[in-house]
Motif scaffolding. Structure first.
Motif, PDB file in Angstrom:
ATOM      1  N   SER A 178      -8.036  12.406  -2.126  1.00 29.24           N
ATOM      2  CA  SER A 178      -7.943  11.338  -1.131  1.00 29.24           C
ATOM      3  C   SER A 178      -6.537  11.284  -0.541  1.00 29.24           C
ATOM      4  CB  SER A 178      -8.277   9.990  -1.789  1.00 29.24           C
ATOM      5  OG  SER A 178      -7.958   8.915  -0.946  1.00 29.24           O
ATOM      6  N   HIS A 179      -6.489  11.121   0.774  1.00 28.63           N
ATOM      7  CA  HIS A 179      -5.206  10.911   1.438  1.00 28.63           C
ATOM      8  C   HIS A 179      -5.069   9.425   1.713  1.00 28.63           C
ATOM      9  CE1 HIS A 179      -2.378  11.673   5.098  1.00 28.63           C
ATOM     10  NE2 HIS A 179      -1.705  11.338   4.015  1.00 28.63           N
ATOM     11  N   GLN A 180      -4.204   8.760   0.987  1.00 29.55           N
ATOM     12  CA  GLN A 180      -4.009   7.324   1.131  1.00 29.55           C
ATOM     13  C   GLN A 180      -2.830   7.072   2.073  1.00 29.55           C
ATOM     14  OE1 GLN A 180      -3.710   5.479  -2.722  1.00 29.55           O
ATOM     15  NE2 GLN A 180      -5.668   6.283  -3.414  1.00 29.55           N
ATOM     16  N   VAL A 181      -3.112   6.338   3.136  1.00 29.99           N
ATOM     17  CA  VAL A 181      -2.096   6.028   4.139  1.00 29.99           C
ATOM     18  C   VAL A 181      -2.064   4.519   4.330  1.00 29.99           C
ATOM     19  CG1 VAL A 181      -1.347   6.412   6.521  1.00 29.99           C
ATOM     20  CG2 VAL A 181      -2.573   8.206   5.308  1.00 29.99           C
ATOM     21  N   ARG A 182      -0.878   3.974   4.458  1.00 31.89           N
ATOM     22  CA  ARG A 182      -0.760   2.539   4.722  1.00 31.89           C
ATOM     23  C   ARG A 182      -1.405   2.244   6.075  1.00 31.89           C
ATOM     24  NH1 ARG A 182       4.953  -0.124   3.711  1.00 31.89           N
ATOM     25  NH2 ARG A 182       4.029  -0.477   1.668  1.00 31.89           N
ATOM     26  N   PRO A 183      -2.443   1.402   6.115  1.00 34.53           N
ATOM     27  CA  PRO A 183      -3.188   1.201   7.370  1.00 34.53           C
ATOM     28  C   PRO A 183      -2.327   0.730   8.536  1.00 34.53           C
ATOM     29  CG  PRO A 183      -4.429   0.308   5.527  1.00 34.53           C
ATOM     30  CD  PRO A 183      -3.079   0.680   4.998  1.00 34.53           C
ATOM     31  N   CYS A 184      -1.399  -0.189   8.268  1.00 30.74           N
ATOM     32  CA  CYS A 184      -0.567  -0.704   9.370  1.00 30.74           C
ATOM     33  C   CYS A 184       0.332   0.380   9.933  1.00 30.74           C
ATOM     34  CB  CYS A 184       0.251  -1.909   8.907  1.00 30.74           C
ATOM     35  SG  CYS A 184       1.338  -1.580   7.488  1.00 30.74           S
ATOM     36  N   LEU A 185       0.864   1.242   9.048  1.00 29.04           N
ATOM     37  CA  LEU A 185       1.735   2.325   9.497  1.00 29.04           C
ATOM     38  C   LEU A 185       0.945   3.364  10.282  1.00 29.04           C
ATOM     39  CD1 LEU A 185       4.519   3.652   9.524  1.00 29.04           C
ATOM     40  CD2 LEU A 185       3.989   4.682   7.303  1.00 29.04           C
ATOM     41  N   ALA A 186      -0.287   3.639   9.819  1.00 30.13           N
ATOM     42  CA  ALA A 186      -1.131   4.604  10.521  1.00 30.13           C
ATOM     43  C   ALA A 186      -1.473   4.122  11.923  1.00 30.13           C
ATOM     44  CB  ALA A 186      -2.412   4.844   9.724  1.00 30.13           C
ATOM     45  N   ARG A 200       6.900  -3.416  -0.042  1.00 33.91           N
ATOM     46  CA  ARG A 200       6.051  -4.125   0.920  1.00 33.91           C
ATOM     47  C   ARG A 200       6.477  -3.784   2.349  1.00 33.91           C
ATOM     48  NH1 ARG A 200       7.228  -9.996  -1.533  1.00 33.91           N
ATOM     49  NH2 ARG A 200       9.265  -9.210  -0.880  1.00 33.91           N
ATOM     50  N   ALA A 201       5.538  -3.916   3.248  1.00 35.24           N
ATOM     51  CA  ALA A 201       5.819  -3.588   4.640  1.00 35.24           C
ATOM     52  C   ALA A 201       6.642  -4.687   5.306  1.00 35.24           C
ATOM     53  CB  ALA A 201       4.510  -3.389   5.402  1.00 35.24           C
ATOM     54  N   TYR A 202       7.476  -4.292   6.239  1.00 30.12           N
ATOM     55  CA  TYR A 202       8.063  -5.233   7.188  1.00 30.12           C
ATOM     56  C   TYR A 202       8.197  -4.516   8.520  1.00 30.12           C
ATOM     57  CZ  TYR A 202      12.747  -3.092   6.949  1.00 30.12           C
ATOM     58  OH  TYR A 202      13.802  -2.230   7.037  1.00 30.12           O
ATOM     59  N   ILE A 203       8.315  -5.273   9.584  1.00 29.61           N
ATOM     60  CA  ILE A 203       8.345  -4.708  10.929  1.00 29.61           C
ATOM     61  C   ILE A 203       9.768  -4.734  11.459  1.00 29.61           C
ATOM     62  CG2 ILE A 203       7.497  -4.957  13.294  1.00 29.61           C
ATOM     63  CD1 ILE A 203       5.019  -6.348  12.078  1.00 29.61           C
ATOM     64  N   ASP A 204      10.240  -3.576  11.871  1.00 29.12           N
ATOM     65  CA  ASP A 204      11.573  -3.474  12.454  1.00 29.12           C
ATOM     66  C   ASP A 204      11.490  -3.948  13.907  1.00 29.12           C
ATOM     67  OD1 ASP A 204      13.972  -2.734  13.609  1.00 29.12           O
ATOM     68  OD2 ASP A 204      14.085  -0.811  12.574  1.00 29.12           O
ATOM     69  N   PRO A 205      12.069  -5.102  14.228  1.00 35.66           N
ATOM     70  CA  PRO A 205      11.933  -5.644  15.591  1.00 35.66           C
ATOM     71  C   PRO A 205      12.617  -4.807  16.654  1.00 35.66           C
ATOM     72  CG  PRO A 205      13.499  -6.941  14.322  1.00 35.66           C
ATOM     73  CD  PRO A 205      12.878  -5.976  13.367  1.00 35.66           C
ATOM     74  N   ASP A 206      13.582  -3.968  16.247  1.00 37.35           N
ATOM     75  CA  ASP A 206      14.267  -3.122  17.221  1.00 37.35           C
ATOM     76  C   ASP A 206      13.388  -1.964  17.695  1.00 37.35           C
ATOM     77  OD1 ASP A 206      16.570  -4.660  17.095  1.00 37.35           O
ATOM     78  OD2 ASP A 206      17.405  -3.491  15.441  1.00 37.35           O
ATOM     79  N   CYS A 222       0.845  -1.204   0.000  1.00 41.85           N
ATOM     80  CA  CYS A 222       0.000   0.000   0.000  1.00 41.85           C
ATOM     81  C   CYS A 222       0.877   1.249   0.000  1.00 41.85           C
ATOM     82  CB  CYS A 222      -0.889   0.025   1.235  1.00 41.85           C
ATOM     83  SG  CYS A 222      -1.927  -1.426   1.440  1.00 41.85           S
ATOM     84  N   PRO A 223       0.367   2.345  -0.607  1.00 41.84           N
ATOM     85  CA  PRO A 223       1.125   3.601  -0.549  1.00 41.84           C
ATOM     86  C   PRO A 223       1.272   4.061   0.891  1.00 41.84           C
ATOM     87  CG  PRO A 223      -1.073   3.962  -1.467  1.00 41.84           C
ATOM     88  CD  PRO A 223      -0.880   2.492  -1.380  1.00 41.84           C
ATOM     89  N   GLU A 224       2.466   4.500   1.221  1.00 45.53           N
ATOM     90  CA  GLU A 224       2.740   4.911   2.596  1.00 45.53           C
ATOM     91  C   GLU A 224       2.022   6.202   2.951  1.00 45.53           C
ATOM     92  OE1 GLU A 224       6.640   4.795   5.165  1.00 45.53           O
ATOM     93  OE2 GLU A 224       7.110   4.425   3.065  1.00 45.53           O
TER      94      GLU A 224
END
Length: 504
Positions: A169-177, A191-197, A111-113
């Motif tokens: 429209s303001h498109q935000v990546r849902p997980c980042l939001a 694609r998204a990934y989660i920084d464990p730090d 998704c777009p950030e």
């Protein structure tokens, strides 16, 4: 707009996978073959109108099955068999393989950030205020309609604010939001990934992804193995269970369902919360009210504590040293049953990390969420609403039960301070959601919250909004309020609770 409480396809698939993994643990005679067959059982050709999507859905389900078994995702560029690590996971002992939260790459929509985009609502008006207010000249007219040059756009949002047709429209990546600590990053494919730090494992990203691309690991398989072993297993249930298993399922019915599954006994985690609020009230009276410490931070939410430790290390000494309700209850159980294994059943993803930490012994062997427990109930055909209980889940006060909702922890401690130390004035603050928690800690660090008792809850709404819950937030809040009011006492007795704490 939250999807919480809506029975989406993503939620149905999650529940189905938990149920099928429970079936594996209970019924499988050939674990590897049955695990291989599961994606074909869950994603059937006749159920999909889009034939081409079947293969992608099965690929995603395969990774979800691994996570539900406590295993990590397989690397994309290496030949790793679906069942690799299964034998090491097929045990009745505590099993955990970090990281807890993972993005399934094949499921991520990239998704777009952060993007402002003109939609087909644009009327091509003469005033074109969007173009006039853009500070970078990023908006032009093409074929009579507005167009935003993404190379020039600085994402200020002024164009959206002035459009009379709401055409931008303001498109935000849902997980980042949903992530209050910006732990969501991009890989080289967008694609998204989660920084464990950075991640504090609150799980709000998992709840927000409409593609179901984010999942956490589970211990339901290992828990079932433990129940099958015949060893003494005792559950503790977080107060936010109220309403999670149906409007008519009270603590007594839930306890009956769990004992029917093979648990030896069931305790309220609110018992540990009662111990905690007495300890934190004493801490506030002796340390903060006297000026020895500038402020006090509650300790019950592990994501809040991890946030403080990672991002505001100068506040660590202000975190209460009270045991969290989960750990305090586990130690109460161990006093009564030294040979028992303890399972925490609650709303929270980050409790899985807390149970696995080494710095403070948790005495908790397994953590499962309400959502995961629903999968086990479905596997065995158990509906707690149908049960008649001859035993009661009881013992905690309204103060301890109130820990399940934002503001409830601070309210409980405040009541205890007023009751136990009537000459002490108490100043309360609370923050919910990681963004608000960060703001609160910044203010505390800057000396703006001196003299305050500060409650932090990583999930907006508190524990009833945890990543492992089943309910709409308003419904859950009403159910918990009813459960709080049914308690025999409003606050714990200081003498009995302090004596109990010395034994833990």
């Amino acid at each position: 707009m939250s999807m919480r409480g809506i029975d989406t396809e993503v939620r149905k698939i999650r529940r189905r996978i938990f149920t099928e993994v429970a079936n594996l643990a209970y019924d499988s005679e050939n674990l590897k073959d049955d695990m291989e067959a599961l994606p074909y059982t869950i994603v059937r050709e006749e159920d999909s109108a889009d034939y081409g999507s079947i293969y992608r859905k099965r690929a995603i389900v395969r990774e979800r099955i691994r996570l539900a078994l406590g295993l990590s995702l397989r690397p994309e560029n290496e030949p790793v068999h679906l069942t690799q690590g299964l034998e090491e996971s097929n045990i009745d002992e505590k099993y955990y393989e970090p990281p807890l939260m993972q993005v399934i790459p094949s499921a991520c929509n990239a998704c777009p950030e952060n993007m402002y985009k003109v939609t087909d609502r644009c009327m091509g008006c003469t005033a074109h205020p969007c173009q006039e207010v853009c500070p970078r000249g990023a908006i032009s007219f093409k074929d009579g309609y507005s167009h935003i040059d993404q190379e020039k756009c600085i994402k200020c949002g002024k164009c959206k604010a002035v459009c009379p047709y709401d055409a931008i429209s303001h498109q935000v990546r849902p997980c980042l939001a949903a992530c209050g600590v910006a732990a969501i990053k991009n890989d080289d494919k967008g694609r998204a990934y989660i920084d464990p730090d950075i991640c504090v494992s609150c799980g709000q990203c998992m709840l927000s992804c409409p593609f179901g691309a984010i999942a956490d690991k589970s211990q339901i398989f290992q828990l079932i193995r433990a129940l099958q072993s015949g060893k003494k297993i005792i559950a503790q249930v977080a107060p936010s269970f109220a309403g999670q298993f149906g409007a008519n399922v009270d603590g007594d019915k839930l306890k009956a369902a769990l004992i029917g599954m093979g648990f030896t006994d069931v305790y309220e985690t609110a018992l540990g919360a009662d111990l905690g609020c007495v300890t934190e009230a004493k801490h506030y009276h002796e340390e903060v009210a006297t000026g020895k410490k500038a402020f006090a931070l509650t300790s019950c939410c592990p994501s809040w504590s991890v946030l403080a430790r990672k991002f505001f290390p100068e506040t660590i000494d202000n975190i209460s040293n009270a045991l969290t309700p989960m750990v305090a209850t586990a130690r109460l159980i161990k006093v009564d049953h030294p040979d028992a294994r303890v399972v925490f059943i609650g709303p929270c993803a980050s409790k899985k990390l807390e149970a696995s930490r080494r710095t403070v012994r948790s005495d908790v062997d397994f953590v499962i969420t309400f959502e995961e427990l629903m999968g086990i109930f479905a596997s065995r055909g158990i509906d707690p609403a149908d049960l008649v209980s001859d035993t009661k889940l009881e013992g905690a006060t309204g103060a301890g039960r109130g820990y399940g909702i934002a503001g409830g922890v601070a309210a409980a401690i405040e009541k205890c301070v007023h009751d136990f130390y009537p000459d002490t004035d108490v100043h309360i603050e609370h923050a919910e959601g990681l963004s608000e928690c960060k703001k609160m800690l910044m203010l505390a660090k800057a000396g703006k919250k001196n003299g305050c008792l500060i409650e932090g809850m990583a999930c907006p709404g508190g524990c009833i909004a945890g990543a492992g819950t089943n309910l709409d937030l308003n419904v859950a809040a009403k159910a918990l309020d009813s459960y709080v009011k049914k308690a025999d006492k409003e606050i714990p007795d200081i003498d009995n609770r302090q004596e109990s704490m010395t034994n833990l």
